[in-house]
Design a protein around this motif. Structure first.
Motif, PDB file in Angstrom:
ATOM      1  N   THR A 295     -50.012   2.364 -17.295  1.00  0.00           N
ATOM      2  CA  THR A 295     -50.110   1.278 -18.283  1.00  0.00           C
ATOM      3  C   THR A 295     -49.076   1.515 -19.371  1.00  0.00           C
ATOM      4  OG1 THR A 295     -51.798   2.478 -19.547  1.00  0.00           O
ATOM      5  CG2 THR A 295     -52.572   0.903 -17.876  1.00  0.00           C
ATOM      6  N   SER A 296     -48.673   0.409 -19.998  1.00  0.00           N
ATOM      7  CA  SER A 296     -47.679   0.531 -21.065  1.00  0.00           C
ATOM      8  C   SER A 296     -47.824  -0.637 -22.020  1.00  0.00           C
ATOM      9  CB  SER A 296     -46.259   0.568 -20.489  1.00  0.00           C
ATOM     10  OG  SER A 296     -45.951  -0.668 -19.853  1.00  0.00           O
ATOM     11  N   VAL A 297     -47.455  -0.409 -23.254  1.00  0.00           N
ATOM     12  CA  VAL A 297     -47.387  -1.447 -24.273  1.00  0.00           C
ATOM     13  C   VAL A 297     -46.078  -1.286 -25.018  1.00  0.00           C
ATOM     14  CG1 VAL A 297     -49.890  -1.654 -24.561  1.00  0.00           C
ATOM     15  CG2 VAL A 297     -48.614  -0.027 -25.959  1.00  0.00           C
ATOM     16  N   GLY A 298     -45.624  -2.382 -25.610  1.00  0.00           N
ATOM     17  CA  GLY A 298     -44.376  -2.287 -26.340  1.00  0.00           C
ATOM     18  C   GLY A 298     -43.972  -3.614 -26.933  1.00  0.00           C
ATOM     19  N   VAL A 299     -42.782  -3.641 -27.440  1.00  0.00           N
ATOM     20  CA  VAL A 299     -42.192  -4.832 -28.031  1.00  0.00           C
ATOM     21  C   VAL A 299     -40.866  -5.095 -27.339  1.00  0.00           C
ATOM     22  CG1 VAL A 299     -41.277  -5.902 -30.120  1.00  0.00           C
ATOM     23  CG2 VAL A 299     -43.304  -4.456 -30.259  1.00  0.00           C
ATOM     24  N   SER A 300     -40.681  -6.338 -26.909  1.00  0.00           N
ATOM     25  CA  SER A 300     -39.454  -6.709 -26.214  1.00  0.00           C
ATOM     26  C   SER A 300     -38.678  -7.688 -27.084  1.00  0.00           C
ATOM     27  CB  SER A 300     -39.787  -7.349 -24.860  1.00  0.00           C
ATOM     28  OG  SER A 300     -38.624  -7.853 -24.251  1.00  0.00           O
ATOM     29  N   THR A 301     -37.410  -7.431 -27.224  1.00  0.00           N
ATOM     30  CA  THR A 301     -36.540  -8.290 -28.034  1.00  0.00           C
ATOM     31  C   THR A 301     -35.390  -8.788 -27.175  1.00  0.00           C
ATOM     32  OG1 THR A 301     -37.060  -7.058 -30.047  1.00  0.00           O
ATOM     33  CG2 THR A 301     -35.097  -8.452 -30.091  1.00  0.00           C
ATOM     34  N   ARG A 302     -35.164 -10.067 -27.266  1.00  0.00           N
ATOM     35  CA  ARG A 302     -34.014 -10.666 -26.569  1.00  0.00           C
ATOM     36  C   ARG A 302     -33.043 -11.160 -27.622  1.00  0.00           C
ATOM     37  NH1 ARG A 302     -32.439 -15.754 -25.573  1.00  0.00           N
ATOM     38  NH2 ARG A 302     -31.073 -16.146 -23.790  1.00  0.00           N
ATOM     39  N   ILE A 303     -31.842 -10.620 -27.587  1.00  0.00           N
ATOM     40  CA  ILE A 303     -30.819 -10.990 -28.575  1.00  0.00           C
ATOM     41  C   ILE A 303     -29.679 -11.681 -27.843  1.00  0.00           C
ATOM     42  CG2 ILE A 303     -29.254 -10.159 -30.370  1.00  0.00           C
ATOM     43  CD1 ILE A 303     -31.038  -7.691 -30.612  1.00  0.00           C
ATOM     44  N   PRO A 304     -29.546 -12.998 -27.993  1.00  0.00           N
ATOM     45  CA  PRO A 304     -28.446 -13.692 -27.312  1.00  0.00           C
ATOM     46  C   PRO A 304     -27.110 -13.355 -27.972  1.00  0.00           C
ATOM     47  CG  PRO A 304     -29.658 -15.218 -28.700  1.00  0.00           C
ATOM     48  CD  PRO A 304     -30.395 -13.917 -28.761  1.00  0.00           C
ATOM     49  N   LEU A 305     -26.173 -12.870 -27.179  1.00  0.00           N
ATOM     50  CA  LEU A 305     -24.839 -12.560 -27.679  1.00  0.00           C
ATOM     51  C   LEU A 305     -23.824 -13.621 -27.285  1.00  0.00           C
ATOM     52  CD1 LEU A 305     -24.796  -8.716 -26.934  1.00  0.00           C
ATOM     53  CD2 LEU A 305     -25.384  -9.889 -29.080  1.00  0.00           C
ATOM     54  N   TYR A 306     -23.898 -14.080 -26.070  1.00  0.00           N
ATOM     55  CA  TYR A 306     -22.988 -15.147 -25.613  1.00  0.00           C
ATOM     56  C   TYR A 306     -23.657 -15.887 -24.469  1.00  0.00           C
ATOM     57  CZ  TYR A 306     -18.978 -17.610 -23.712  1.00  0.00           C
ATOM     58  OH  TYR A 306     -18.136 -18.589 -23.259  1.00  0.00           O
ATOM     59  N   GLN A 307     -23.726 -17.214 -24.582  1.00  0.00           N
ATOM     60  CA  GLN A 307     -24.411 -18.027 -23.574  1.00  0.00           C
ATOM     61  C   GLN A 307     -23.492 -19.102 -22.992  1.00  0.00           C
ATOM     62  OE1 GLN A 307     -28.544 -19.137 -24.848  1.00  0.00           O
ATOM     63  NE2 GLN A 307     -27.979 -18.104 -26.773  1.00  0.00           N
ATOM     64  N   GLY A 308     -22.228 -18.856 -23.039  1.00  0.00           N
ATOM     65  CA  GLY A 308     -21.293 -19.792 -22.425  1.00  0.00           C
ATOM     66  C   GLY A 308     -21.154 -21.124 -23.167  1.00  0.00           C
ATOM     67  N   GLY A 309     -21.503 -21.150 -24.437  1.00  0.00           N
ATOM     68  CA  GLY A 309     -21.403 -22.396 -25.208  1.00  0.00           C
ATOM     69  C   GLY A 309     -22.599 -23.311 -25.055  1.00  0.00           C
ATOM     70  N   LEU A 310     -23.643 -22.848 -24.336  1.00  0.00           N
ATOM     71  CA  LEU A 310     -24.810 -23.699 -24.095  1.00  0.00           C
ATOM     72  C   LEU A 310     -25.532 -24.094 -25.385  1.00  0.00           C
ATOM     73  CD1 LEU A 310     -26.716 -25.073 -22.086  1.00  0.00           C
ATOM     74  CD2 LEU A 310     -27.946 -22.883 -21.888  1.00  0.00           C
ATOM     75  N   PRO A 311     -25.780 -23.156 -26.342  1.00  0.00           N
ATOM     76  CA  PRO A 311     -26.488 -23.582 -27.559  1.00  0.00           C
ATOM     77  C   PRO A 311     -25.759 -24.673 -28.324  1.00  0.00           C
ATOM     78  CG  PRO A 311     -26.500 -21.198 -27.372  1.00  0.00           C
ATOM     79  CD  PRO A 311     -25.562 -21.712 -26.326  1.00  0.00           C
ATOM     80  N   SER A 312     -24.452 -24.531 -28.479  1.00  0.00           N
ATOM     81  CA  SER A 312     -23.695 -25.549 -29.219  1.00  0.00           C
ATOM     82  C   SER A 312     -23.773 -26.902 -28.533  1.00  0.00           C
ATOM     83  CB  SER A 312     -22.229 -25.110 -29.354  1.00  0.00           C
ATOM     84  OG  SER A 312     -22.117 -23.941 -30.129  1.00  0.00           O
ATOM     85  N   ALA A 313     -23.712 -26.894 -27.193  1.00  0.00           N
ATOM     86  CA  ALA A 313     -23.778 -28.161 -26.465  1.00  0.00           C
ATOM     87  C   ALA A 313     -25.136 -28.820 -26.653  1.00  0.00           C
ATOM     88  CB  ALA A 313     -23.512 -27.917 -24.982  1.00  0.00           C
ATOM     89  N   ARG A 314     -26.192 -28.018 -26.616  1.00  0.00           N
ATOM     90  CA  ARG A 314     -27.529 -28.575 -26.789  1.00  0.00           C
ATOM     91  C   ARG A 314     -27.739 -29.090 -28.211  1.00  0.00           C
ATOM     92  NH1 ARG A 314     -31.184 -24.187 -23.347  1.00  0.00           N
ATOM     93  NH2 ARG A 314     -30.856 -25.164 -21.289  1.00  0.00           N
ATOM     94  N   ILE A 315     -27.185 -28.373 -29.191  1.00  0.00           N
ATOM     95  CA  ILE A 315     -27.320 -28.816 -30.576  1.00  0.00           C
ATOM     96  C   ILE A 315     -26.591 -30.135 -30.777  1.00  0.00           C
ATOM     97  CG2 ILE A 315     -26.690 -28.279 -32.959  1.00  0.00           C
ATOM     98  CD1 ILE A 315     -27.157 -25.306 -32.223  1.00  0.00           C
ATOM     99  N   ARG A 316     -25.367 -30.224 -30.254  1.00  0.00           N
ATOM    100  CA  ARG A 316     -24.621 -31.480 -30.379  1.00  0.00           C
ATOM    101  C   ARG A 316     -25.357 -32.632 -29.700  1.00  0.00           C
ATOM    102  NH1 ARG A 316     -20.060 -28.035 -29.020  1.00  0.00           N
ATOM    103  NH2 ARG A 316     -18.796 -27.647 -30.891  1.00  0.00           N
ATOM    104  N   GLN A 317     -25.927 -32.350 -28.542  1.00  0.00           N
ATOM    105  CA  GLN A 317     -26.672 -33.389 -27.832  1.00  0.00           C
ATOM    106  C   GLN A 317     -27.875 -33.854 -28.643  1.00  0.00           C
ATOM    107  OE1 GLN A 317     -29.182 -32.290 -24.383  1.00  0.00           O
ATOM    108  NE2 GLN A 317     -27.977 -33.780 -23.197  1.00  0.00           N
ATOM    109  N   ALA A 318     -28.640 -32.886 -29.210  1.00  0.00           N
ATOM    110  CA  ALA A 318     -29.796 -33.253 -30.026  1.00  0.00           C
ATOM    111  C   ALA A 318     -29.382 -34.020 -31.269  1.00  0.00           C
ATOM    112  CB  ALA A 318     -30.574 -31.990 -30.407  1.00  0.00           C
ATOM    113  N   GLN A 319     -28.267 -33.629 -31.886  1.00  0.00           N
ATOM    114  CA  GLN A 319     -27.789 -34.353 -33.064  1.00  0.00           C
ATOM    115  C   GLN A 319     -27.360 -35.774 -32.705  1.00  0.00           C
ATOM    116  OE1 GLN A 319     -24.773 -31.509 -34.220  1.00  0.00           O
ATOM    117  NE2 GLN A 319     -26.045 -30.670 -35.883  1.00  0.00           N
ATOM    118  N   ALA A 320     -26.762 -35.925 -31.516  1.00  0.00           N
ATOM    119  CA  ALA A 320     -26.365 -37.273 -31.084  1.00  0.00           C
ATOM    120  C   ALA A 320     -27.589 -38.148 -30.841  1.00  0.00           C
ATOM    121  CB  ALA A 320     -25.511 -37.190 -29.821  1.00  0.00           C
TER     122      ALA A 320
END
Length: 476
Positions: A295-320
């Protein structure tokens, strides 16, 4: 509001009111309960309600279990003494999101706002459908009155033709007089046939909207007091029109969607726990037991460093999309102003037309009476009498039409101002649909296995037994 209106009064005097006559209120009750446009929109709102539970699920614990049966194909070194299996393995993983950049919070809020917009859309659909039902109701009353006027006109023209032929036989009138009377009778028959066809179309439209064929229709109740000026009507509409409220909620929800898209750039933190168990199935383990757990317990962290421009594209789409909703908000506001002004102007024009046509009917009745009297002493011709009869018929039809237009335009104005919904009309055919009931039941649901019974249509069909197609069995 209609619940404050006495049903005994009537704006129109075109249909004979009786105890057995269908009322406008009954037609609206039937429309509210059975019209497929309204019932379908209720189902659409239920689907929108479920989006809140979907959004909340992303912020709740996730538990997954795995079970496996495995056998090693090759072994080397110290692993040989453990045997090749087969082995049974099982595990349970628990994950609980601690931080997600605000995406869950904003997704839930966007879903809630869209529920509010969906409720406003349902109100708008109710108002539009009620307006359609009122127009269908008034169309039937109008067209039945026009058919009756034309039938009476044909009877009068038939009597005129018979009298003209009799006077022609004794040489009092000419062949021209007979021809004019016969031509006018045939024109009357043509107008009657046209009016009967229009009536049939109105009755079928009534059946489509209300859900049943029209019986004897009672005169409608008077409309509630309407604003004195178009500016007052527009002020009320801009505050209460459900279409405008719905698009305002959509624009606000679209702003939340932008925040959800922006959260994809931020780290996520989850608390995790897991438990695993392995045990061999056979005894071939080289003398060494092969079983155990961890058994194990812990804390997992995901830190996005580079996603191929996907976040910016999604933000622009949502803003549009947000910009699109804001532009649509302006367009809807324009439509509300235009529809309100148009309905007010049509109502005022119809009211003036009623007054003018009422005077015209009275004048044409006197003119016809005079033409008949003057023809009896020889100062008027048969054609003069025929023209006077036609002018009276035309003014009577115009008066009937103006009364219908006035009532429908007045109801359209109420609808534009957001005052033509079920609550406003005081429908007493049963409990009103409560959109909050379904929301309370499903929005906070935690159960993965909850569901709904198979849906059956609530709207009633209008196909009669005579219209039901006959299924011919295939030839053997």
């Amino acid at each position: 509001m209609f619940r404050k209106i006495a049903l005994g009064s009537s704006l129109l005097t075109l249909a004979a009111g009786s105890a057995s006559a269908d009322t406008l209120r009954e037609a609206l009750v039937s429309t509210y309960a059975n019209n497929p446009t309204i019932t379908a929109q209720r189902e659409s709102l239920r689907a929108t309600d479920a989006n809140v539970a979907i959004a909340r699920a992303a912020g709740r614990p996730q538990v997954n279990a795995t079970v496996g049966l495995n056998r090693d194909l090759t072994q080397s070194g110290s692993l040989r003494r453990l045997g090749k299996g087969p082995y049974v393995s099982g595990g349970v993983d628990l994950s609980y999101p601690l931080f997600n950049g605000g995406s869950v919070r904003n997704s839930i809020e966007a879903a809630r706002i869209r529920v509010e917009g969906g409720r406003a859309t349902l109100r708008a659909v109710e108002g539009d459908t009620f307006t359609e039902a009122v127009a269908a109701y008034m169309d039937v009353i109008r067209d039945r009155a026009i058919v009756e006027l034309n039938q009476n006109n044909v009877r009068v023209l038939t009597t005129n033709l018979e009298a003209t032929r009799d006077r022609f036989e004794i040489g009092d009138l000419t062949r021209t007089d007979v021809a004019q009377s016969e031509a006018r009778l045939q024109l009357g028959n043509s107008n009657l046939a046209t009016a009967q066809g229009r009536l049939r179309g109105s009755e079928e439209n009534y059946r489509r909207v209300v859900g049943r064929a029209p019986g004897v229709l009672a005169p409608p109740p008077p409309l509630p007091p309407l604003p004195a000026t178009p500016e007052q009507a527009v002020q009320i509409a801009l505050a209460n029109n459900p279409d405008l409220i719905a698009i305002q909620r959509e624009a606000t929800a679209a702003g939340r969607d932008v925040r959800v898209a922006q959260a994809s750039r931020l780290p996520t933190v989850s608390a995790v726990a897991s438990g695993d168990y392995v045990n061999t199935v056979s005894g071939d383990t080289g003398g060494t037991p092969r079983s155990g757990s961890a058994t194990s317990v812990g804390v997992s962290t995901r830190i996005p460093l580079y996603q191929g421009g996907l976040p910016s594209a999604r933000i622009r789409q949502a803003q549009a999309f947000e910009g699109q909703r804001l532009e649509q908000l302006v367009g809807t506001e324009r439509a509300v102003v235009a529809n309100t002004q148009s309905a007010f102007a049509t109502y005022q024009a119809a009211q003036s037309a009623i007054q003018s046509n009422t005077v015209a009917v009275q004048a044409n009745e006197l003119a016809l009476e005079g033409a008949r009297a003057e023809r009896s002493v020889g100062t008027r011709t048969v054609l003069d009498v025929l023209n006077a009869e036609q002018e009276l018929l035309n003014s009577q039809v115009a008066l009937v039409t103006a009364k219908r237009d006035s009532y429908v335009a007045g109801f359209q104005l109420l609808n534009a101002m957001g005052q033509a919904e079920a609550d406003d009309l005081g429908l007493d055919g049963g409990p009103l649909y409560d959109p909050l009931g379904n929301y309370r039941r499903v929005a906070g649901n935690w159960n993965d296995w909850a569901g709904e019974p198979q849906h059956t249509a609530v709207a009633t069909r209008t196909v009669t037994p005579a219209e039901t197609p006959v299924v011919t069995p295939p030839a053997q």
